[in-house]
Motif scaffolding. Structure first.
Motif, short mmCIF file in Angstrom:
data_model
loop_
_atom_site.label_atom_id
_atom_site.label_comp_id
_atom_site.label_asym_id
_atom_site.label_seq_id
_atom_site.Cartn_x
_atom_site.Cartn_y
_atom_site.Cartn_z
N LYS A 172 -7.80 17.10 6.73
CA LYS A 172 -6.88 16.56 5.71
C LYS A 172 -5.80 15.68 6.35
O LYS A 172 -5.44 14.64 5.79
CB LYS A 172 -6.24 17.70 4.93
N ILE A 173 -5.31 16.09 7.51
CA ILE A 173 -4.30 15.29 8.21
C ILE A 173 -4.90 13.95 8.62
O ILE A 173 -4.29 12.89 8.44
CB ILE A 173 -3.78 16.05 9.44
N ILE A 174 -6.12 14.01 9.16
CA ILE A 174 -6.80 12.79 9.61
C ILE A 174 -7.07 11.86 8.43
O ILE A 174 -6.90 10.64 8.52
CB ILE A 174 -8.10 13.15 10.35
N GLN A 175 -7.49 12.44 7.30
CA GLN A 175 -7.75 11.62 6.11
C GLN A 175 -6.48 10.92 5.64
O GLN A 175 -6.52 9.75 5.23
CB GLN A 175 -8.33 12.49 5.00
N SER A 176 -5.35 11.60 5.69
CA SER A 176 -4.08 11.00 5.27
C SER A 176 -3.71 9.83 6.20
O SER A 176 -3.29 8.76 5.73
CB SER A 176 -2.96 12.04 5.28
N ILE A 177 -3.88 10.05 7.51
CA ILE A 177 -3.58 8.97 8.47
C ILE A 177 -4.51 7.78 8.23
O ILE A 177 -4.09 6.62 8.26
CB ILE A 177 -3.73 9.51 9.91
N GLU A 178 -5.79 8.09 7.98
CA GLU A 178 -6.77 7.02 7.72
C GLU A 178 -6.37 6.21 6.49
O GLU A 178 -6.43 4.98 6.49
CB GLU A 178 -8.15 7.65 7.52
N ASN A 179 -5.93 6.91 5.43
CA ASN A 179 -5.53 6.21 4.21
C ASN A 179 -4.32 5.32 4.45
O ASN A 179 -4.23 4.20 3.92
CB ASN A 179 -5.21 7.22 3.10
N ILE A 180 -3.36 5.78 5.25
CA ILE A 180 -2.17 4.97 5.58
C ILE A 180 -2.59 3.71 6.32
O ILE A 180 -2.10 2.60 6.03
CB ILE A 180 -1.19 5.80 6.43
N ILE A 181 -3.52 3.86 7.27
CA ILE A 181 -3.99 2.70 8.03
C ILE A 181 -4.65 1.68 7.12
O ILE A 181 -4.43 0.46 7.23
CB ILE A 181 -4.95 3.15 9.15
N PHE A 182 -5.48 2.17 6.17
CA PHE A 182 -6.16 1.25 5.25
C PHE A 182 -5.16 0.56 4.33
O PHE A 182 -5.31 -0.64 4.02
CB PHE A 182 -7.21 2.00 4.44
N VAL A 183 -4.14 1.26 3.86
CA VAL A 183 -3.12 0.64 3.02
C VAL A 183 -2.42 -0.48 3.78
O VAL A 183 -2.22 -1.59 3.26
CB VAL A 183 -2.10 1.69 2.53
N LEU A 184 -2.05 -0.20 5.03
CA LEU A 184 -1.39 -1.22 5.85
C LEU A 184 -2.31 -2.41 6.10
O LEU A 184 -1.88 -3.57 6.07
CB LEU A 184 -0.95 -0.60 7.19
N PHE A 185 -3.60 -2.10 6.33
CA PHE A 185 -4.56 -3.18 6.57
C PHE A 185 -4.71 -4.07 5.35
O PHE A 185 -4.74 -5.31 5.45
CB PHE A 185 -5.91 -2.56 6.97
N PHE A 186 -4.77 -3.46 4.15
CA PHE A 186 -4.90 -4.24 2.92
C PHE A 186 -3.63 -5.04 2.64
O PHE A 186 -3.69 -6.13 2.05
CB PHE A 186 -5.23 -3.32 1.75
#
Length: 570
Positions: free
Chosen positions: A83-97
């Motif tokens: 769950k922690i990794i998924q949250s970090i992944e989502n933050i990275i994708f938001v920043l990328f978009f």
């Protein structure tokens, strides 16, 4: 059901990974489009010398890294970190978009909808709350761009109006999709409850108990942790049902289930194993703590009032409890359950309403054995396990013969040395059956003459197995001669009267009594009364009369508890 949940989460991760890969590919196309937008042929030629190749390689590297990480690494990560990794992944994708939108025109970008990718995937993975948070972040970002980058003299900002609608789409995507995910998860939990819970007590059921035990054992084996087990059986429950009716019996089961629920930790697995039997698995719990918990539970049930319990043989409703622990007393889940069951068997036999911790006769024997023979003792334990698997009669028979032998030894006031020899001999007297074909051991009709000759070899075979162990030489006569008769008509050596060792004569009486009172395919089971009469008739012929008379007294003195143990095991 745990496997189904894992499969579901795996499929969700695969779907989400594919969507995110697609969003990365789409983002790469956007970058490439704006990279060439407005460029002349000369510009393109210059760019392809270095920048284009570098950018394209970078996109491929990013895609490859994400692909490999999504479909391999995640499977190996501990569940508590996912769950922690998924949250970090989502933050990275938001920043990328955000970078994609800024690169493709800022507030005038036609690709603001790309945030839908991460809104959908985060909602599917982590629910409505996470989806709404991502939607709010995306909406705040694009609306802030409009306010910052918009023309100050324009009275109506059409881009801002369109982005307000887009923000609404973001919210409406996260909210209904999150609501659907919540409903689906609640439905799955209800189905899991129906599949995993016992309908009467609300505890876990027999099937879930084994699934959970397997999972806990695998984890504890990897982490080198302890696993304890408690087995519980309600004493004289058949009598309670017969006297008070099955509806009141069901109320007792509900009440006991409620007591069990409130007596153990969240991570402990508390299950209704059978009719009036309950099982608890306790991860990371020492044997000492397990026994304390079991004793506290026994007292709690004994002191709880149940309607109609005054009609019970003990005057109140009680339980018998057996405990065991991995890895000191069992090497796997099967051994853990069987050893706890052995302990429960002894608790049921010795007066009931008590807690018994598993103790192995062979573990006791190891104490009296020289170090160089310890491995042989362990091998003997393995052989006895194989015999139990081959002959379903032998396992219960051996346990009962050991218990009867203890009682008879006390009755005849044997010294400690002779008592140990009798008990060890009782435990191993049928070890020679390892060499008897399964077809003969489990035959549903009387043996032929040839088959009987093969069966008679088990006593000689047994001595061959243990002869190399110096400390077991004392019990060799018990294994070799337990089928001799007092009148000399037994086997293998036709010994007669006092020529048969005293301990052997004791074991012969005990062994034959249990054979007579046990269910076997080709032998009609005798009642205790009938078996006692048979002992009397055969005294002085098959059995030593003095020993037979003493054993009859043992049976009469303990008939109530022996009878209930018989009902419990057979």
């Amino acid at each position: 059901m745990g496997n189904l949940e894992n499969d579901k989460q795996k499929k969700i991760r695969e779907i989400v990974s594919i969507v995110k890969l697609a969003s990365l590919l789409f983002s790469g196309m956007v970058f490439l489009r704006y990279f060439f937008n407005g460029s002349t042929m000369v510009d393109v030629t210059v760019k392809t010398n270095y920048s284009f190749v570098s950018f394209f390689v970078l996109i491929l590297i990013l895609l490859s890294i994400y692909f490999l990480w999504s479909f391999s690494t995640v499977e190996k990560i501990n569940i508590k970190y996912i769950k922690i990794i998924q949250s970090i992944e989502n933050i990275i994708f938001v920043l990328f978009f955000m970078i994609v939108v800024l690169y493709s025109g800022k507030n005038t970008s036609d690709y603001k909808f790309i945030f839908l990718f991460i809104i959908i995937t985060s909602t599917i993975q982590k629910g409505m709350m996470q989806g709404m948070i991502v939607a709010c972040i995306a909406s705040t970002f694009i609306l802030s761009l409009d306010l910052i980058m918009g023309a100050p003299n324009v009275q109506v900002n059409l881009i801002f109006e369109n982005d307000l609608i887009l923000s609404g789409v973001f919210m409406l995507t996260a909210w209904p999709l999150g609501f659907y995910v919540r409903i689906e998860n609640e439905h799955i939990r209800k189905l899991e409850g129906l599949a995993n819970e016992d309908g009467l007590t609300g505890l876990y059921n027999h099937r879930f108990f084994y699934d959970a035990l397997e999972g806990i054992m695998q984890t504890c084996e990897k982490e080198n942790n302890l696993v304890s087990m408690i087995l519980i059986d309600i004493d004289y429950f058949k009598i309670y049902n017969d006297v008070n009716g099955h509806q009141m019996g069901d109320e007792v089961l509900r009440s006991v289930g409620s007591i069990l629920k409130s007596s153990f930790r969240k991570d402990d697995v508390v299950a209704r194993y059978g009719g009036e039997e309950f099982a608890i698995v306790l991860p990371n719990t020492s044997e000492e703590d397990t026994i304390k918990l079991a004793e506290r539970l026994r007292i709690k049930i004994e002191t709880t009032y149940f309607n109609g319990e005054e009609n019970q043989p003990n005057g109140n409703l009680t339980v018998s409890i057996g405990t065991s622990i991995y890895p000191s007393k069992a090497k796997n889940a099967t051994e853990l359950f069987k050893s706890a069951d052995d302990a429960l068997y002894r608790a049921k036999f010795f007066d009931k309403n008590r807690v018994e911790s598993y103790t192995s006769i062979l573990e006791e024997l190891k104490i009296d054995t020289k170090d160089e023979h310890i491995d042989i003792i362990t091998s003997i334990k393995t052989l006895i396990s194989v015999i139990n698997a081959k002959d379903k009669y032998t396992y219960g028979h051996v346990e009962r013969v050991v218990i009867y032998s203890r009682l008879l030894a006390d009755k005849l006031e044997l010294n400690e040395k002779n008592k140990k020899e009798l008990i060890y001999g009782a435990y191993m007297h049928d070890i020679g059956k390892i060499n008897i074909p399964k077809e003969i051991l489990n035959k549903n009709m009387p043996l032929t003459s040839a088959e009987w000759e093969i069966m008679k070899q088990h006593s000689v075979n047994g001595v061959e197995i243990i002869k190399s162990v110096e400390s077991l030489k004392e019990i060799a006569p018990l294994i070799l001669h337990h089928h001799e008769r007092y009148d000399g008509k037994g086997y293998p050596d036709n010994l007669k009267g006092n020529n048969i060792p005293y301990l052997v004569r004791m074991l012969t009486v005990v062994d034959c009594f249990d054979a007579m009172t046990s269910s076997r395919p080709y032998n009609k089971r005798k009642t205790y009364k009938e078996a006692i009469e048979e002992l009397k008739i055969c005294s002085g012929k098959q059995f030593d009369k003095e020993i037979a008379d003493s054993f009859i007294e043992v049976i009469i003195d303990n008939q109530n508890r022996i009878g209930n143990v018989e009902e419990y095991k057979i």
